[in-house]
Motif scaffolding. Structure first.
Motif, PDB file in Angstrom:
ATOM      1  N   SER A 179      10.139  -1.643   7.436  1.00 21.18           N
ATOM      2  CA  SER A 179       8.928  -2.350   7.556  1.00 21.18           C
ATOM      3  C   SER A 179       7.724  -1.527   6.980  1.00 21.18           C
ATOM      4  O   SER A 179       6.980  -2.072   6.128  1.00 21.18           O
ATOM      5  N   ARG A 180       7.584  -0.131   7.093  1.00 28.16           N
ATOM      6  CA  ARG A 180       6.562   0.673   6.827  1.00 28.16           C
ATOM      7  C   ARG A 180       6.676   0.747   5.206  1.00 28.16           C
ATOM      8  O   ARG A 180       5.641   0.681   4.370  1.00 28.16           O
ATOM      9  N   VAL A 181       7.783   0.995   4.723  1.00 34.33           N
ATOM     10  CA  VAL A 181       7.939   0.957   3.026  1.00 34.33           C
ATOM     11  C   VAL A 181       7.456  -0.205   2.644  1.00 34.33           C
ATOM     12  O   VAL A 181       6.833  -0.692   1.488  1.00 34.33           O
ATOM     13  N   PHE A 182       7.792  -1.378   3.145  1.00 36.61           N
ATOM     14  CA  PHE A 182       7.594  -2.764   2.744  1.00 36.61           C
ATOM     15  C   PHE A 182       6.027  -3.176   2.583  1.00 36.61           C
ATOM     16  O   PHE A 182       5.742  -3.502   1.789  1.00 36.61           O
ATOM     17  N   TRP A 183       5.407  -2.679   3.681  1.00 36.55           N
ATOM     18  CA  TRP A 183       3.993  -3.137   3.864  1.00 36.55           C
ATOM     19  C   TRP A 183       2.976  -2.002   3.038  1.00 36.55           C
ATOM     20  O   TRP A 183       1.833  -2.258   2.707  1.00 36.55           O
ATOM     21  N   LEU A 184       3.711  -0.817   3.132  1.00 39.23           N
ATOM     22  CA  LEU A 184       2.887   0.132   2.425  1.00 39.23           C
ATOM     23  C   LEU A 184       2.853  -0.272   0.769  1.00 39.23           C
ATOM     24  O   LEU A 184       1.555  -0.264   0.295  1.00 39.23           O
ATOM     25  N   GLY A 185       3.841  -0.677   0.223  1.00 40.08           N
ATOM     26  CA  GLY A 185       4.105  -0.857  -1.003  1.00 40.08           C
ATOM     27  C   GLY A 185       3.422  -1.989  -1.349  1.00 40.08           C
ATOM     28  O   GLY A 185       2.658  -2.212  -2.423  1.00 40.08           O
ATOM     29  N   LEU A 186       3.225  -3.056  -0.236  1.00 39.29           N
ATOM     30  CA  LEU A 186       2.793  -4.247  -0.589  1.00 39.29           C
ATOM     31  C   LEU A 186       1.064  -4.288  -0.491  1.00 39.29           C
ATOM     32  O   LEU A 186       0.347  -5.115  -1.316  1.00 39.29           O
ATOM     33  N   ILE A 187       0.702  -3.195   0.206  1.00 41.83           N
ATOM     34  CA  ILE A 187      -0.882  -3.202   0.281  1.00 41.83           C
ATOM     35  C   ILE A 187      -1.518  -2.203  -0.477  1.00 41.83           C
ATOM     36  O   ILE A 187      -2.683  -2.630  -1.014  1.00 41.83           O
ATOM     37  N   VAL A 188      -0.851  -1.228  -1.064  1.00 35.05           N
ATOM     38  CA  VAL A 188      -1.193  -0.113  -1.792  1.00 35.05           C
ATOM     39  C   VAL A 188      -1.314  -0.604  -3.308  1.00 35.05           C
ATOM     40  O   VAL A 188      -2.452  -0.388  -4.012  1.00 35.05           O
ATOM     41  N   CYS A 189      -0.413  -1.193  -3.678  1.00 32.76           N
ATOM     42  CA  CYS A 189      -0.518  -1.379  -5.390  1.00 32.76           C
ATOM     43  C   CYS A 189      -1.303  -2.527  -5.811  1.00 32.76           C
ATOM     44  O   CYS A 189      -1.815  -2.280  -6.862  1.00 32.76           O
ATOM     45  N   PRO A 190      -1.675  -3.669  -4.846  1.00 29.22           N
ATOM     46  CA  PRO A 190      -2.749  -4.245  -5.239  1.00 29.22           C
ATOM     47  C   PRO A 190      -4.024  -3.591  -5.337  1.00 29.22           C
ATOM     48  O   PRO A 190      -4.972  -4.236  -6.190  1.00 29.22           O
ATOM     49  N   ILE A 191      -4.180  -2.662  -4.831  1.00 31.46           N
ATOM     50  CA  ILE A 191      -5.618  -1.983  -4.562  1.00 31.46           C
ATOM     51  C   ILE A 191      -5.752  -1.147  -6.131  1.00 31.46           C
ATOM     52  O   ILE A 191      -6.836  -1.014  -6.542  1.00 31.46           O
ATOM     53  N   PHE A 192      -4.443  -0.654  -6.586  1.00 29.06           N
ATOM     54  CA  PHE A 192      -4.532   0.061  -7.790  1.00 29.06           C
ATOM     55  C   PHE A 192      -4.878  -1.075  -8.866  1.00 29.06           C
ATOM     56  O   PHE A 192      -5.872  -0.640  -9.892  1.00 29.06           O
TER      57      PHE A 192
END
Length: 198
Positions: A117-130
């Protein structure tokens, strides 16, 4: 037509239900890998494209292919396997578009681990910020030829983020009221900590 079943996977930053033992082992390593691989590869190719190739078209096509693979993988595979959520759009006979948001049932034996769950949400939230940063840097550096690429990156990653947040909080929920309620609770907690202090 919005369908919302009870939720099971913890949103990034939320605590798991402590009534059951914590599962931190990654049970779907391939899905976890590809969840992060395509999105980070697209970002890296964008950042290193001048070093990798001097041809704009090659870099652009590579980035768009990576973003498309990421969109499909996250929407159709990793969301379902890692957190038990899925969303899609369907068109009925009258030509009306309906968004469907689903989540895994609570009583399901196949629950998501907190690590997945943490891998999923971290990847999902951080990359759009880039991609948001890339949009502004492209505009301010006058690299207009890259604007279409970074906007596509932002739109594809934002669409998945929006779809999965809607799955998590409920298809009928108003996201702005949820954000206001969350901020209100956080401010209240901070105020209570300050009044309890020495």
């Amino acid at each position: 037509m919005l369908r919302q079943e009870s939720q099971d996977a913890p949103l990034f930053g939320e605590d798991d239900d402590h009534s059951r033992p914590r599962k931190s082992k990654i049970r779907h390593p391939l899905a976890s890998f590809f969840h992060l691989f395509f999105r980070t590869s697209a970002i890296l190719v964008y950042l290193l494209c001048d070093l990798l190739s001097s041809r704009f078209i090659v870099c652009m096509v590579t980035i768009i292919l990576l973003l498309s693979c990421d969109f499909w993988t996250v929407k159709n595979v990793s969301g379902r396997l890692l957190v038990g959520l899925r969303w899609w759009n369907q068109v009925d006979e009258d030509g009306k578009s309906h968004w469907v948001f689903e989540s895994r049932k609570t009583h399901s034996l196949n629950t998501a681990s907190s690590a997945e769950s943490r891998v999923f949400w971290l990847g999902l939230i951080v990359c759009p910020i880039f991609w948001i940063i890339f949009v502004f840097s492209t505009i301010f550096s006058f690299k207009i030829k890259w604007l279409a690429v970074v906007i596509m990156g932002l739109v594809l990653q934002w669409a998945n983020l929006y779809g999965y947040v809607r799955c998590k909080v409920g298809g009928h929920s108003n996201l702005s009221s949820m954000a206001r309620n969350y901020l209100g609770v956080q401010i209240f907690k901070q105020a209570m900590k300050k009044t309890e202090g020495p």
